[in-house]
Scaffold this motif. Structure first.
Motif, PDB file in Angstrom:
ATOM      1  N   ASN A 115       0.810  -1.220   0.000  1.00 57.76           N
ATOM      2  CA  ASN A 115       0.000   0.000   0.000  1.00 57.76           C
ATOM      3  C   ASN A 115       0.844   1.271   0.000  1.00 57.76           C
ATOM      4  O   ASN A 115       0.688   2.135   0.866  1.00 57.76           O
ATOM      5  CB  ASN A 115      -0.974  -0.008   1.181  1.00 57.76           C
ATOM      6  CG  ASN A 115      -2.261   0.714   0.848  1.00 57.76           C
ATOM      7  OD1 ASN A 115      -2.639   0.830  -0.323  1.00 57.76           O
ATOM      8  ND2 ASN A 115      -2.941   1.206   1.865  1.00 57.76           N
ATOM      9  N   VAL A 116       1.716   1.369  -0.966  1.00 61.29           N
ATOM     10  CA  VAL A 116       2.536   2.542  -1.274  1.00 61.29           C
ATOM     11  C   VAL A 116       3.656   2.750  -0.251  1.00 61.29           C
ATOM     12  O   VAL A 116       4.830   2.805  -0.603  1.00 61.29           O
ATOM     13  CB  VAL A 116       1.699   3.837  -1.396  1.00 61.29           C
ATOM     14  CG1 VAL A 116       2.586   4.997  -1.888  1.00 61.29           C
ATOM     15  CG2 VAL A 116       0.507   3.648  -2.319  1.00 61.29           C
ATOM     16  N   TYR A 117       3.288   2.878   1.034  1.00 61.27           N
ATOM     17  CA  TYR A 117       4.302   3.231   2.042  1.00 61.27           C
ATOM     18  C   TYR A 117       4.085   2.554   3.392  1.00 61.27           C
ATOM     19  O   TYR A 117       4.862   2.761   4.320  1.00 61.27           O
ATOM     20  CB  TYR A 117       4.314   4.749   2.266  1.00 61.27           C
ATOM     21  CG  TYR A 117       3.004   5.315   2.782  1.00 61.27           C
ATOM     22  CD1 TYR A 117       2.694   5.280   4.134  1.00 61.27           C
ATOM     23  CD2 TYR A 117       2.071   5.878   1.917  1.00 61.27           C
ATOM     24  CE1 TYR A 117       1.485   5.787   4.613  1.00 61.27           C
ATOM     25  CE2 TYR A 117       0.874   6.379   2.380  1.00 61.27           C
ATOM     26  CZ  TYR A 117       0.578   6.332   3.722  1.00 61.27           C
ATOM     27  OH  TYR A 117      -0.608   6.824   4.188  1.00 61.27           O
ATOM     28  N   GLU A 118       3.037   1.729   3.530  1.00 67.78           N
ATOM     29  CA  GLU A 118       2.674   1.255   4.865  1.00 67.78           C
ATOM     30  C   GLU A 118       3.656   0.242   5.441  1.00 67.78           C
ATOM     31  O   GLU A 118       4.053   0.343   6.609  1.00 67.78           O
ATOM     32  CB  GLU A 118       1.259   0.671   4.839  1.00 67.78           C
ATOM     33  CG  GLU A 118       0.191   1.742   4.653  1.00 67.78           C
ATOM     34  CD  GLU A 118      -1.215   1.190   4.735  1.00 67.78           C
ATOM     35  OE1 GLU A 118      -1.377  -0.057   4.739  1.00 67.78           O
ATOM     36  OE2 GLU A 118      -2.158   1.998   4.807  1.00 67.78           O
ATOM     37  N   ASN A 119       4.062  -0.755   4.644  1.00 63.82           N
ATOM     38  CA  ASN A 119       4.980  -1.789   5.133  1.00 63.82           C
ATOM     39  C   ASN A 119       5.957  -2.196   4.039  1.00 63.82           C
ATOM     40  O   ASN A 119       5.592  -2.253   2.862  1.00 63.82           O
ATOM     41  CB  ASN A 119       4.215  -3.051   5.563  1.00 63.82           C
ATOM     42  CG  ASN A 119       3.264  -2.811   6.696  1.00 63.82           C
ATOM     43  OD1 ASN A 119       3.639  -2.339   7.758  1.00 63.82           O
ATOM     44  ND2 ASN A 119       1.989  -3.127   6.468  1.00 63.82           N
ATOM     45  N   LEU A 120       7.172  -2.499   4.451  1.00 62.47           N
ATOM     46  CA  LEU A 120       8.183  -3.069   3.567  1.00 62.47           C
ATOM     47  C   LEU A 120       8.705  -4.333   4.220  1.00 62.47           C
ATOM     48  O   LEU A 120       9.150  -4.301   5.376  1.00 62.47           O
ATOM     49  CB  LEU A 120       9.323  -2.087   3.339  1.00 62.47           C
ATOM     50  CG  LEU A 120      10.593  -2.636   2.665  1.00 62.47           C
ATOM     51  CD1 LEU A 120      10.291  -3.137   1.255  1.00 62.47           C
ATOM     52  CD2 LEU A 120      11.687  -1.573   2.644  1.00 62.47           C
ATOM     53  N   THR A 121       8.628  -5.467   3.501  1.00 68.93           N
ATOM     54  CA  THR A 121       9.062  -6.750   4.054  1.00 68.93           C
ATOM     55  C   THR A 121      10.097  -7.386   3.132  1.00 68.93           C
ATOM     56  O   THR A 121       9.896  -7.442   1.913  1.00 68.93           O
ATOM     57  CB  THR A 121       7.871  -7.714   4.213  1.00 68.93           C
ATOM     58  OG1 THR A 121       6.847  -7.079   4.988  1.00 68.93           O
ATOM     59  CG2 THR A 121       8.311  -8.997   4.906  1.00 68.93           C
ATOM     60  N   PHE A 122      11.202  -7.837   3.731  1.00 70.15           N
ATOM     61  CA  PHE A 122      12.246  -8.538   2.986  1.00 70.15           C
ATOM     62  C   PHE A 122      12.265  -9.992   3.412  1.00 70.15           C
ATOM     63  O   PHE A 122      12.331 -10.309   4.607  1.00 70.15           O
ATOM     64  CB  PHE A 122      13.611  -7.897   3.249  1.00 70.15           C
ATOM     65  CG  PHE A 122      14.763  -8.617   2.589  1.00 70.15           C
ATOM     66  CD1 PHE A 122      14.731  -8.923   1.238  1.00 70.15           C
ATOM     67  CD2 PHE A 122      15.877  -8.992   3.327  1.00 70.15           C
ATOM     68  CE1 PHE A 122      15.792  -9.592   0.631  1.00 70.15           C
ATOM     69  CE2 PHE A 122      16.938  -9.654   2.732  1.00 70.15           C
ATOM     70  CZ  PHE A 122      16.892  -9.956   1.380  1.00 70.15           C
ATOM     71  N   TYR A 123      12.194 -10.899   2.430  1.00 68.74           N
ATOM     72  CA  TYR A 123      12.211 -12.341   2.658  1.00 68.74           C
ATOM     73  C   TYR A 123      13.516 -12.905   2.096  1.00 68.74           C
ATOM     74  O   TYR A 123      13.605 -13.217   0.905  1.00 68.74           O
ATOM     75  CB  TYR A 123      11.027 -13.016   1.968  1.00 68.74           C
ATOM     76  CG  TYR A 123       9.675 -12.522   2.409  1.00 68.74           C
ATOM     77  CD1 TYR A 123       8.981 -13.145   3.448  1.00 68.74           C
ATOM     78  CD2 TYR A 123       9.056 -11.444   1.774  1.00 68.74           C
ATOM     79  CE1 TYR A 123       7.719 -12.705   3.854  1.00 68.74           C
ATOM     80  CE2 TYR A 123       7.806 -10.987   2.170  1.00 68.74           C
ATOM     81  CZ  TYR A 123       7.146 -11.632   3.213  1.00 68.74           C
ATOM     82  OH  TYR A 123       5.898 -11.188   3.610  1.00 68.74           O
ATOM     83  N   PRO A 124      14.564 -13.036   2.923  1.00 64.59           N
ATOM     84  CA  PRO A 124      15.829 -13.571   2.410  1.00 64.59           C
ATOM     85  C   PRO A 124      15.746 -15.079   2.166  1.00 64.59           C
ATOM     86  O   PRO A 124      15.061 -15.800   2.897  1.00 64.59           O
ATOM     87  CB  PRO A 124      16.818 -13.252   3.536  1.00 64.59           C
ATOM     88  CG  PRO A 124      15.980 -13.221   4.775  1.00 64.59           C
ATOM     89  CD  PRO A 124      14.625 -12.704   4.354  1.00 64.59           C
ATOM     90  N   HIS A 125      16.407 -15.519   1.138  1.00 66.64           N
ATOM     91  CA  HIS A 125      16.475 -16.955   0.877  1.00 66.64           C
ATOM     92  C   HIS A 125      17.322 -17.645   1.954  1.00 66.64           C
ATOM     93  O   HIS A 125      18.169 -17.025   2.604  1.00 66.64           O
ATOM     94  CB  HIS A 125      17.080 -17.217  -0.499  1.00 66.64           C
ATOM     95  CG  HIS A 125      16.165 -16.838  -1.626  1.00 66.64           C
ATOM     96  ND1 HIS A 125      16.470 -17.080  -2.945  1.00 66.64           N
ATOM     97  CD2 HIS A 125      14.945 -16.238  -1.633  1.00 66.64           C
ATOM     98  CE1 HIS A 125      15.495 -16.642  -3.717  1.00 66.64           C
ATOM     99  NE2 HIS A 125      14.562 -16.127  -2.946  1.00 66.64           N
ATOM    100  N   LYS A 126      17.068 -18.909   2.158  1.00 71.05           N
ATOM    101  CA  LYS A 126      17.809 -19.764   3.093  1.00 71.05           C
ATOM    102  C   LYS A 126      17.729 -19.253   4.529  1.00 71.05           C
ATOM    103  O   LYS A 126      18.684 -19.360   5.307  1.00 71.05           O
ATOM    104  CB  LYS A 126      19.276 -19.906   2.656  1.00 71.05           C
ATOM    105  CG  LYS A 126      19.441 -20.519   1.266  1.00 71.05           C
ATOM    106  CD  LYS A 126      20.904 -20.612   0.864  1.00 71.05           C
ATOM    107  CE  LYS A 126      21.033 -21.212  -0.539  1.00 71.05           C
ATOM    108  NZ  LYS A 126      22.451 -21.285  -0.983  1.00 71.05           N
TER     109      LYS A 126
END
Length: 339
Positions: A247-258
């Motif tokens: 939603n533009v700016y509400e949340n940023l999530t990073f899913y790293p491999h392994k």
């Protein structure tokens, strides 16, 4: 102190006025609109000079930066003339999106700004948020590895039926720009569109994209959704991980491999963005910063060239739809990459 003016003072133009006035290094000195009653009202509210003729304003006022917030067909048909007059006068200009709804005019604006060595920016405000900036840092550091795909969704409710392509030309400079911001130039597109019941315009679109890097992508866009719910989602994935902006700016999530862990950055309740209009503030502040730092016109963030590049993709998508889903190559543009 930079002196600013705004051309076109309906809803969006008033937002530009507000954020120029809030900036400590800017003095709003004038507003211009063909609607005499409206421009006098806004000028009185802002305590600035009012004009109904842009040439007169340019002659009478000392101006360093102009916002062009006029509208017109597909929200862009009235941008060309005021922007070209500002460029001719050697004034840095920030134009609302689309740069123009006519691709020929958009190309001329970018080329004229280049010849005049004037900073030409476009209000591609969806990228001017902390979540997008941090995501870009992660991508540039290589946290995601080699980019493989970008999926974008931008869907709102808009009943506008004024043009068959209003949805594409008026809304999706934002989504295409965000995709280019993360993954670079786009090589070719393929589009399929539909009309919601009772509609005469192509109100929902599905667009496949291939980037120059070899990464692939997809854009889902619509004028048929509900504005009470989230409007935008962007997913960027590489061979080392993926990220999602909600939603533009509400949340940023990073899913790293392994790894079973993920990194989540949320918009702060106390110190974060308080609403969507602050994307305008961030965008205007960035343009002012570029001017004050004497950034070369070629390296302005969210430049006219960036806006033109997005518009070229949109026009190719329209051509694809008209040609029964044909794959359309994007014209090569001279100039720097996405900033």
């Amino acid at each position: 102190m930079l002196k600013a003016a705004v051309v076109g003072v309906n809803h969006i133009g008033k937002i530009h006025c507000r954020y120029y006035q809030e900036h400590r290094d800017v003095q709003l000195v004038a507003v211009c609109d063909l609607n005499e009653s409206l421009v006098k009202t806004v000028a009185n509210e802002c305590k600035v000079n009012a004009y109904t003729d842009l040439k007169t304003m340019l002659k009478d006022e000392e101006i360093d930066v102009i916002s062009v917030a006029t509208g017109g067909k597909e929200n862009g048909s009235q941008h060309y003339e005021p922007a070209m007059l500002a460029i001719e006068a050697g004034i840095d200009v920030l134009v609302e999106k689309p740069l123009s709804n006519c691709i020929k005019e958009a190309r001329e604006m970018v080329e004229y700004a280049r010849l005049q060595n004037v900073r030409l920016g476009c209000n591609l405000n969806h990228r001017f948020v902390p979540a997008a900036h941090l995501a870009k840092e992660w991508i540039d550091k290589g946290d995601l590895g080699t980019l493989l795909f970008v999926n974008m969704k931008l869907t709102i409710g808009n009943p506008n039926e004024s043009s068959p392509w209003i949805h594409l030309r008026a809304l999706h400079p934002h989504s295409i720009d965000v995709m280019r911001y993360f993954a670079g130039d786009i090589r070719r597109v393929q589009a399929f569109m539909t009309k919601a019941p009772g509609r005469t315009v192509w109100s929902t679109a599905s667009i496949n994209l291939e980037f120059e890097s070899g990464a692939v992508g997809h854009l889902t866009g619509s004028y048929d959704m509900d504005n009470n719910h989230p409007i935008e989602n962007c997913e960027v994935a590489g061979n080392n991980g993926r990220l999602i902006i909600d939603n533009v700016y509400e949340n940023l999530t990073f899913y790293p491999h392994k790894s079973s862990e993920m990194k989540v950055v949320r918009n702060s309740v106390l110190n974060g963005m308080s609403g969507f209009n602050e994307t305008f503030k961030n965008r205007i502040n960035s343009f002012i910063s570029d001017i004050k730092r004497s950034v070369d016109p070629e390296y302005v963030a969210g430049s006219g060239l960036d806006a033109l590049s997005a518009q070229e993709v949109i026009e190719a998508a329209i051509r694809s739809q008209n040609e029964n889903g044909a794959v359309i190559e994007i014209p090569k543009l001279l100039g720097r990459k996405v900033m």
